[in-house]
Write an enzyme that holds these catalytic residues in place. Sequence first.
Site, short mmCIF file in Angstrom:
data_model
loop_
_atom_site.label_atom_id
_atom_site.label_comp_id
_atom_site.label_asym_id
_atom_site.label_seq_id
_atom_site.Cartn_x
_atom_site.Cartn_y
_atom_site.Cartn_z
N LYS A 118 45.49 17.64 32.30
CA LYS A 118 45.57 16.24 32.73
C LYS A 118 45.15 15.29 31.62
O LYS A 118 45.71 14.21 31.48
CB LYS A 118 44.71 16.01 33.97
CG LYS A 118 45.31 16.56 35.24
CD LYS A 118 44.63 15.99 36.46
CE LYS A 118 45.35 16.41 37.73
NZ LYS A 118 44.81 15.80 38.92
N LYS A 202 54.22 24.29 36.08
CA LYS A 202 54.20 24.33 37.55
C LYS A 202 54.80 23.05 38.12
O LYS A 202 54.76 21.99 37.46
CB LYS A 202 52.77 24.55 38.07
CG LYS A 202 51.86 23.38 37.88
CD LYS A 202 50.62 23.45 38.74
CE LYS A 202 49.88 22.14 38.53
NZ LYS A 202 48.88 21.78 39.45
N LYS A 205 53.63 16.74 41.21
CA LYS A 205 54.08 15.43 41.66
C LYS A 205 53.95 14.37 40.57
O LYS A 205 54.50 13.28 40.69
CB LYS A 205 53.36 15.01 42.96
CG LYS A 205 51.87 15.13 42.95
CD LYS A 205 51.29 15.15 44.38
CE LYS A 205 49.86 15.67 44.36
NZ LYS A 205 49.38 16.18 45.60
P1 TYM Z 1 46.50 19.18 44.47
O1 TYM Z 1 46.47 17.92 45.23
O2 TYM Z 1 46.98 19.16 43.06
O3 TYM Z 1 47.40 20.26 45.22
C1 TYM Z 1 47.21 20.56 46.58
C2 TYM Z 1 47.44 22.04 46.87
O4 TYM Z 1 48.76 22.42 46.48
C3 TYM Z 1 48.71 23.53 45.59
N1 TYM Z 1 49.78 23.39 44.61
C4 TYM Z 1 50.70 24.33 44.35
N2 TYM Z 1 50.88 25.56 44.86
C5 TYM Z 1 51.93 26.29 44.38
N3 TYM Z 1 52.78 25.82 43.42
C6 TYM Z 1 52.63 24.58 42.89
N4 TYM Z 1 53.46 24.12 41.96
C7 TYM Z 1 51.54 23.78 43.36
N5 TYM Z 1 51.11 22.52 43.04
C8 TYM Z 1 50.03 22.30 43.82
C9 TYM Z 1 47.34 23.43 44.92
O5 TYM Z 1 46.93 24.67 44.41
C10 TYM Z 1 46.50 22.94 46.07
O6 TYM Z 1 46.09 24.02 46.89
N6 TYM Z 1 41.73 20.05 43.23
C11 TYM Z 1 42.69 20.13 44.30
C12 TYM Z 1 42.33 19.29 45.49
C13 TYM Z 1 40.97 19.55 46.04
C14 TYM Z 1 40.57 20.69 46.79
C15 TYM Z 1 39.20 20.46 47.13
C16 TYM Z 1 41.22 21.85 47.20
C17 TYM Z 1 39.89 18.75 45.94
N7 TYM Z 1 38.82 19.26 46.61
C18 TYM Z 1 38.49 21.40 47.86
C19 TYM Z 1 40.50 22.79 47.93
C20 TYM Z 1 39.14 22.56 48.26
C21 TYM Z 1 44.03 19.66 43.76
O7 TYM Z 1 44.13 19.02 42.76
O8 TYM Z 1 45.09 19.92 44.56
#
Ligand code: TYM
Length: 334
Positions: A118, A202, A205
Amino acid sequence: MPQETLTNKTIFSGIQPSGILHIGNYLGAIRQWIKLQQDNTTIFCIVDEHAITVPYDPKTLPDRVLDVAAAYIAAGIDPEKSIVFVQSNVAAHTELAWLLSTIAPYGQMSRMTQFKDKSKKLSSKDAISLALFSYPVLMAADILLYGTQVVPVGEDQKQHIELTRDIAEKFNSQFGETFILPEPYIPTDSARIMSLTDPAKKMSKSDAEKSYIALTDAPDVIRKKIAGAVTDTEAIFSFKKSGPAVKNLLAIYKAFSDKTEEEIEKQFDDATYKDFKSALAETVITTLEPFQKKYNEIRSEDTELRLILGKGGHRAQGIANAKLHEVKIKMGLV
Ligand code: TYM
């Protein structure tokens, strides 16, 4: 943790409201949440304080939060069964994050790949916020406040959960048994859905629209994006022998069709890319149709959504404040 059936566990996960959700978010995370909701205590957060660690628009953020809430519910999260809430409504998250940051190891923090990825996208060192660096500590606080045992996420979050475990372990040994060490729960087949335009990255968004399929994309948009997806030089449809671009499309097909790898390889044995892509597009469209119908109904009910999030926030506060109080006593702050 492998894909076993779980019962009686406390489960926490979250998604950032930083744009419309895509099929990677669904296949990597939300789809598992729905299954786990039945026999476990489930808590699903909309992590708005994580979303503000990179440049964002404060005018549209409230709508993005409601978009994610509507997506959770349309996908099958039942707010009567699960706690659904917004991170910034529970102040204990940021307070615990500060307390944990006093023991978070700087060296390990510096090795977080999400931070590296990032921060590379930002224009200069000064454009990188301190909060982007400390982001995983806030994530650790999210998880540890609720006595979480299992965190269902995509592959990219594994490193953050390992850090969470390390922070919890260090806290427990320094201040006495306080936190449960959480386990990641990562799907076997769809843990990392790749970009349609670059299979080395990957699906995300924050990339160009044609690189991802949003859960709310109209059928024609889905057809166009899949038709435009990059492929490999040879049209081989094999889960082992295809190149990375086709492997990714096959993984998406498998996840949405619920067919076995053998069935799929047989089905596309003599197929052209055009045949395969049109079958893939129709499968994605048909699977997303009920979601989209429900999403459009729910998303127009702003007041109802706010009510759900208000109730969820209240329930979350009860749990989180008790844990925070315990932590402060242990740390000599009360
Ligand atoms: P975020 O918002 O980027 O993504 C949300 C969830 O989607 C999964 N994900 C994917 N899985 C498969 N292929 C992909 N291309 C892909 N892109 C995203 C992510 O692994 C995630 O499960 N840090 C986290 C948010 C967060 C969180 C937490 C998660 C904050 N606090 C506590 C679990 C527990 C994040 O950036 O997710």
